[in-house]
Design a protein around this motif. Structure first.
Motif, PDB file in Angstrom:
ATOM      1  N   ARG A 117       0.887  -1.013  -0.139  1.00 29.97           N
ATOM      2  CA  ARG A 117      -0.054  -0.175   0.049  1.00 29.97           C
ATOM      3  C   ARG A 117       0.767   1.084   0.087  1.00 29.97           C
ATOM      4  O   ARG A 117       1.866   1.181   0.644  1.00 29.97           O
ATOM      5  N   CYS A 118       0.464   1.972  -0.666  1.00 34.54           N
ATOM      6  CA  CYS A 118       1.271   3.273  -0.754  1.00 34.54           C
ATOM      7  C   CYS A 118       1.069   4.247   0.481  1.00 34.54           C
ATOM      8  O   CYS A 118      -0.040   4.352   0.981  1.00 34.54           O
ATOM      9  N   ASN A 119       2.072   4.748   1.063  1.00 35.74           N
ATOM     10  CA  ASN A 119       1.904   5.705   2.318  1.00 35.74           C
ATOM     11  C   ASN A 119       1.301   7.022   1.860  1.00 35.74           C
ATOM     12  O   ASN A 119       1.236   7.739   2.960  1.00 35.74           O
ATOM     13  N   ALA A 120       1.323   7.368   0.663  1.00 38.81           N
ATOM     14  CA  ALA A 120       0.912   8.713   0.455  1.00 38.81           C
ATOM     15  C   ALA A 120      -0.571   8.663  -0.102  1.00 38.81           C
ATOM     16  O   ALA A 120      -1.510   9.207   0.647  1.00 38.81           O
ATOM     17  N   CYS A 121      -0.825   8.022  -1.077  1.00 41.43           N
ATOM     18  CA  CYS A 121      -2.149   7.933  -2.003  1.00 41.43           C
ATOM     19  C   CYS A 121      -3.089   6.717  -1.505  1.00 41.43           C
ATOM     20  O   CYS A 121      -4.241   6.437  -1.838  1.00 41.43           O
ATOM     21  N   THR A 122      -2.568   5.775  -0.846  1.00 40.89           N
ATOM     22  CA  THR A 122      -3.048   4.527  -0.325  1.00 40.89           C
ATOM     23  C   THR A 122      -3.478   3.329  -1.532  1.00 40.89           C
ATOM     24  O   THR A 122      -4.279   2.544  -1.367  1.00 40.89           O
ATOM     25  N   ASN A 123      -2.729   3.877  -2.683  1.00 46.83           N
ATOM     26  CA  ASN A 123      -2.955   2.635  -3.517  1.00 46.83           C
ATOM     27  C   ASN A 123      -2.557   1.406  -3.290  1.00 46.83           C
ATOM     28  O   ASN A 123      -1.465   1.609  -2.581  1.00 46.83           O
ATOM     29  N   ILE A 124      -3.178   0.506  -3.783  1.00 45.96           N
ATOM     30  CA  ILE A 124      -2.670  -0.974  -3.382  1.00 45.96           C
ATOM     31  C   ILE A 124      -2.424  -1.396  -4.687  1.00 45.96           C
ATOM     32  O   ILE A 124      -3.026  -1.666  -5.495  1.00 45.96           O
ATOM     33  N   ASN A 142       9.008   3.008  -5.230  1.00 45.80           N
ATOM     34  CA  ASN A 142       8.129   4.185  -5.418  1.00 45.80           C
ATOM     35  C   ASN A 142       6.620   3.844  -5.769  1.00 45.80           C
ATOM     36  O   ASN A 142       6.784   2.940  -6.632  1.00 45.80           O
ATOM     37  N   CYS A 143       5.594   4.454  -5.375  1.00 50.61           N
ATOM     38  CA  CYS A 143       4.160   4.187  -5.787  1.00 50.61           C
ATOM     39  C   CYS A 143       3.945   4.482  -7.243  1.00 50.61           C
ATOM     40  O   CYS A 143       4.258   5.703  -7.754  1.00 50.61           O
ATOM     41  N   PRO A 144       3.566   3.679  -8.054  1.00 42.57           N
ATOM     42  CA  PRO A 144       3.396   3.909  -9.615  1.00 42.57           C
ATOM     43  C   PRO A 144       2.414   4.871  -9.746  1.00 42.57           C
ATOM     44  O   PRO A 144       2.452   5.590 -10.837  1.00 42.57           O
ATOM     45  N   GLU A 145       1.383   4.923  -8.968  1.00 42.80           N
ATOM     46  CA  GLU A 145       0.301   6.031  -9.275  1.00 42.80           C
ATOM     47  C   GLU A 145       0.629   7.163  -8.947  1.00 42.80           C
ATOM     48  O   GLU A 145       0.502   7.959  -9.532  1.00 42.80           O
ATOM     49  N   CYS A 146       1.560   7.284  -7.877  1.00 38.36           N
ATOM     50  CA  CYS A 146       1.877   8.603  -7.482  1.00 38.36           C
ATOM     51  C   CYS A 146       2.768   9.222  -8.755  1.00 38.36           C
ATOM     52  O   CYS A 146       2.997  10.464  -8.938  1.00 38.36           O
ATOM     53  N   VAL A 147       3.778   8.433  -8.944  1.00 36.41           N
ATOM     54  CA  VAL A 147       4.809   8.591 -10.212  1.00 36.41           C
ATOM     55  C   VAL A 147       3.968   9.146 -11.299  1.00 36.41           C
ATOM     56  O   VAL A 147       4.457  10.095 -11.881  1.00 36.41           O
TER      57      VAL A 147
HETATM   58 ZN    ZN Z   1       0.678   6.561  -4.129  1.00 39.20          ZN
END
Ligand code: ZN
Length: 212
Positions: A117-124, A142-147
């Motif tokens: 789970r992303c610690n910023a946007c909670t994407n799983i 790194n979270c792919p969604e955030c990137v």
């Molecule tokens: Zn994220």
């Protein structure tokens, strides 16, 4: 094997002397406070994930699944994070939205190492072998969604934002389960309906589990 003299706990402890004193320390939320302990935690998660990928389900898993197939099983509450219940055919895609008549058969009390789970946007995301390699180096992906969101912002000439990191969806000591309330409500309903409770492979030392 985690706890023998050449097991995983001791291997991590010897790499980080004075930081981890016990197996419990490796699952403590305090770990996520300093650079060194975060690195140790990531390394531990990477190695643990690799062991789990190569692990096989046991006769106990098959026995529990057999009970489910015979329509004799109300629910499995597990402290394991290895997700091996899925290997024997349980639906572990646990959606906590529904407490009444909840269809899920397995409640993973301490989360699972099958997801990140992303610690910023909670994407799983799934905990893939590619991510496992990054954890084994002591890092976190790194979270792919955030990137992707950041790439779009940069193209639009906007100010960059924080890019989150992926963390295993395991519940650590000192952490609260994001679905703790739902779990306690489901457990209460199950208690009223079950006529037999089987307890296997736990010392029942964790307060939340002892009280179930
Ligand atoms: Zn994220």
């Amino acid at each position: 094997d985690f706890i023998s003299s050449d097991g995983l706990y001791n291997m991590i402890k010897s790499q980080y002397p004075g930081v981890f004193r016990s197996g419990k320390d490796l699952f403590d939320v305090q770990l996520l406070r300093t650079h060194d302990t975060i690195k140790g935690f990531n390394l531990f998660m990477g190695i643990l994930k690799e062991l789990i990928v190569n692990a096989k389900s046991t006769a106990t898993h098959s026995f529990i699944k057999k009970l489910a197939d015979m329509k004799k099983l109300k629910r499995v509450y597990t402290q394991n994070i290895d997700n091996l219940e899925e290997l024997v055919g349980f639906d572990v895609n646990w959606q906590f939205e529904r407490v009444k008549n909840c269809k899920a058969q397995v409640v993973q009390l301490h989360g699972t190492l099958s997801k990140l789970r992303c610690n910023a946007c909670t994407n799983i995301c799934p905990f893939t072998s590619q991510y496992c390699e990054i954890f084994k180096e002591g890092g976190a992906p790194n979270c792919p969604e955030c990137v992707e969101r950041e790439n779009t912002r940069v193209k639009q000439g906007r100010r960059p934002h924080f890019i989150g990191q992926l963390k295993p969806t395991v519940i650590l000591y000192g952490d609260t389960h994001p679905k703790g309330l739902e779990i306690s409500q489901i457990a209460k309903r199950d208690q009223d309906k079950a006529d037999c409770l089987l307890i296997m492979g736990t010392s029942l030392r964790i307060p939340g589990v002892k009280d179930l």
